[in-house]
Scaffold this active site. Sequence first.
Site, PDB file in Angstrom:
ATOM      1  N   GLY A 204       0.833  -1.200   0.000  1.00 53.65           N
ATOM      2  CA  GLY A 204       0.000   0.000   0.000  1.00 53.65           C
ATOM      3  C   GLY A 204       0.863   1.244   0.000  1.00 53.65           C
ATOM      4  O   GLY A 204       0.533   2.245   0.612  1.00 53.65           O
ATOM      5  N   ASP A 228       1.189  -1.806  -4.692  1.00 47.70           N
ATOM      6  CA  ASP A 228      -0.110  -1.136  -4.583  1.00 47.70           C
ATOM      7  C   ASP A 228      -1.003  -1.583  -5.739  1.00 47.70           C
ATOM      8  O   ASP A 228      -0.592  -2.372  -6.602  1.00 47.70           O
ATOM      9  CB  ASP A 228       0.039   0.387  -4.569  1.00 47.70           C
ATOM     10  CG  ASP A 228      -0.995   1.061  -3.646  1.00 47.70           C
ATOM     11  OD1 ASP A 228      -2.187   0.715  -3.762  1.00 47.70           O
ATOM     12  OD2 ASP A 228      -0.606   1.908  -2.835  1.00 47.70           O
ATOM     13  N   ASP A 248      -3.302  -6.954  -5.945  1.00 45.71           N
ATOM     14  CA  ASP A 248      -4.206  -6.805  -4.806  1.00 45.71           C
ATOM     15  C   ASP A 248      -3.566  -7.450  -3.586  1.00 45.71           C
ATOM     16  O   ASP A 248      -3.238  -8.642  -3.596  1.00 45.71           O
ATOM     17  CB  ASP A 248      -5.547  -7.474  -5.130  1.00 45.71           C
ATOM     18  CG  ASP A 248      -6.605  -7.241  -4.049  1.00 45.71           C
ATOM     19  OD1 ASP A 248      -6.236  -6.958  -2.894  1.00 45.71           O
ATOM     20  OD2 ASP A 248      -7.799  -7.349  -4.367  1.00 45.71           O
ATOM     21  N   MET A 249      -3.396  -6.675  -2.510  1.00 40.55           N
ATOM     22  CA  MET A 249      -2.704  -7.182  -1.325  1.00 40.55           C
ATOM     23  C   MET A 249      -3.495  -8.271  -0.605  1.00 40.55           C
ATOM     24  O   MET A 249      -2.941  -8.994   0.231  1.00 40.55           O
ATOM     25  CB  MET A 249      -2.406  -6.035  -0.358  1.00 40.55           C
ATOM     26  CG  MET A 249      -3.618  -5.349   0.209  1.00 40.55           C
ATOM     27  SD  MET A 249      -3.137  -3.881   1.172  1.00 40.55           S
ATOM     28  CE  MET A 249      -4.752  -3.294   1.702  1.00 40.55           C
ATOM     29  N   LYS A 262       2.079   1.220   6.318  1.00 41.74           N
ATOM     30  CA  LYS A 262       1.938   2.574   6.824  1.00 41.74           C
ATOM     31  C   LYS A 262       0.481   3.001   6.719  1.00 41.74           C
ATOM     32  O   LYS A 262      -0.036   3.236   5.643  1.00 41.74           O
ATOM     33  CB  LYS A 262       2.798   3.571   6.026  1.00 41.74           C
ATOM     34  CG  LYS A 262       4.235   3.153   5.820  1.00 41.74           C
ATOM     35  CD  LYS A 262       5.015   4.207   5.049  1.00 41.74           C
ATOM     36  CE  LYS A 262       4.296   4.781   3.854  1.00 41.74           C
ATOM     37  NZ  LYS A 262       4.007   3.734   2.830  1.00 41.74           N
ATOM     38  N   HIS A 266      -5.766   0.464   9.477  1.00 40.46           N
ATOM     39  CA  HIS A 266      -6.941   1.206   9.959  1.00 40.46           C
ATOM     40  C   HIS A 266      -8.033   1.323   8.903  1.00 40.46           C
ATOM     41  O   HIS A 266      -9.166   1.687   9.211  1.00 40.46           O
ATOM     42  CB  HIS A 266      -6.533   2.594  10.472  1.00 40.46           C
ATOM     43  CG  HIS A 266      -6.371   3.626   9.413  1.00 40.46           C
ATOM     44  ND1 HIS A 266      -6.746   4.942   9.594  1.00 40.46           N
ATOM     45  CD2 HIS A 266      -5.880   3.558   8.151  1.00 40.46           C
ATOM     46  CE1 HIS A 266      -6.491   5.632   8.493  1.00 40.46           C
ATOM     47  NE2 HIS A 266      -5.962   4.811   7.608  1.00 40.46           N
ATOM     48  N   GLU A 295       0.873   3.192  12.733  1.00 40.38           N
ATOM     49  CA  GLU A 295      -0.538   3.521  12.898  1.00 40.38           C
ATOM     50  C   GLU A 295      -0.729   4.504  14.047  1.00 40.38           C
ATOM     51  O   GLU A 295       0.079   4.556  14.976  1.00 40.38           O
ATOM     52  CB  GLU A 295      -1.354   2.256  13.215  1.00 40.38           C
ATOM     53  CG  GLU A 295      -1.524   1.274  12.073  1.00 40.38           C
ATOM     54  CD  GLU A 295      -2.588   1.684  11.065  1.00 40.38           C
ATOM     55  OE1 GLU A 295      -3.322   2.667  11.317  1.00 40.38           O
ATOM     56  OE2 GLU A 295      -2.689   1.019  10.020  1.00 40.38           O
ATOM     57  N   GLU A 325      -9.834   2.895  13.847  1.00 37.87           N
ATOM     58  CA  GLU A 325      -8.616   3.079  14.627  1.00 37.87           C
ATOM     59  C   GLU A 325      -8.666   2.097  15.795  1.00 37.87           C
ATOM     60  O   GLU A 325      -9.752   1.701  16.246  1.00 37.87           O
ATOM     61  CB  GLU A 325      -8.510   4.520  15.128  1.00 37.87           C
ATOM     62  CG  GLU A 325      -8.565   5.558  14.024  1.00 37.87           C
ATOM     63  CD  GLU A 325      -7.537   5.347  12.939  1.00 37.87           C
ATOM     64  OE1 GLU A 325      -6.385   4.993  13.268  1.00 37.87           O
ATOM     65  OE2 GLU A 325      -7.888   5.510  11.760  1.00 37.87           O
TER      66      GLU A 325
END
Length: 365
Positions: A204, A228, A248-249, A262, A266, A295, A325
């Site tokens: 990402g 990504d 696609d992760m 990073k 969330h 995060e 979160e």
Amino acid sequence: MATKNSNNRMVPFAHIPIHMALKAAIELHVFDILAKSGPIGTQLTATQIASEIPTTNPKQAATSLHRILRFLSFHSFLTTSHPPGSLKEEDRLFGLTTLTAGSMVRNDGGALPSIGLSILINSEIEIVQAFDNLKDAVLDPDGAKYPFEMAHGEGFYDYLARRPDSRLNMFFNQLMGNSSRLFFNDVIRVYKGFEEVIELMDVGGNEGLALETIISLYPNIKNCINFDLPHVIARAPILKGVKHVARDMFETLPNSKTIILKWILHNWSDEKCVKLLQNCWRALPEEGGKVIVLEMVIPSDLGWNPATTAVDLDLGMLALSSGRERTISEFQNLAMDAGFHHVNVIPTENEIQVLEFLKCNLSTK
């Protein structure tokens, strides 16, 4: 436009007008015009500012602009005063505050700082419409759709992928790039874990600029992958030492000894996070593999401090995605559910935390 509740805290009623007034001032380049007029402390009238703005009726434009700027100065986003010898309202002067000078003024390349970008993003009609459905997250908590999807018929990231040239996508990608740089300004000061890294994959990673920063500071890192979605990688620049991979992760990841996430977890539900982390686990070597997670973390004490920024952001996650979160213990639970055997927590000087998810041998699972 505020009153006090029983706890003697101010209850604001002007948040939406403030937001929209700031949006108007940013889009009219008001803060840029003030910045170019001189150092902080320099003040101009609305008429002087309006003269720098293309408009069909300069006199009426100055009157409307005056009212916007007076409102922003009342809420401490601008300084204001009268020139010596005059108390006429039309002579009122306006100037930048330290906050607006640092967060609402474009740089020489025309880019806005993160706070200014956040104002624009949260003012886009798609975001406003999502928040209008916020109540449905309570009325139908088990529903398959969250507020953004209710408003637009598809998820936030699918929506952006289908509209790569939209304002929302442009602002969002700029904000993600800014956030990556801000993260590393804070993280690199306190986190020394990159000193032992040989290869690194940023999952990402947007356009790969964060990786470029890391390898410029840590030349020991030789093999870097920026991973990504295809529509993101399509605009990524060629970067020395960085290989771009578009997939696609949630499907599969290339192998790497170290992975960095990073501000990724969330965005997703617990189930999606565990699936992604399991893919990370599989991509790591049997020994010495780790995921470095950056995060915001919700603190146990919700008294005002930098860490409570995560509480504000969490409401946006409720409206826009299935994400949230999390607290430290919630991150630890995700790691354990995905197969990791230990989590190290390295706090920074503000709301960003570094968490290391350490992989175990298969024989110890």
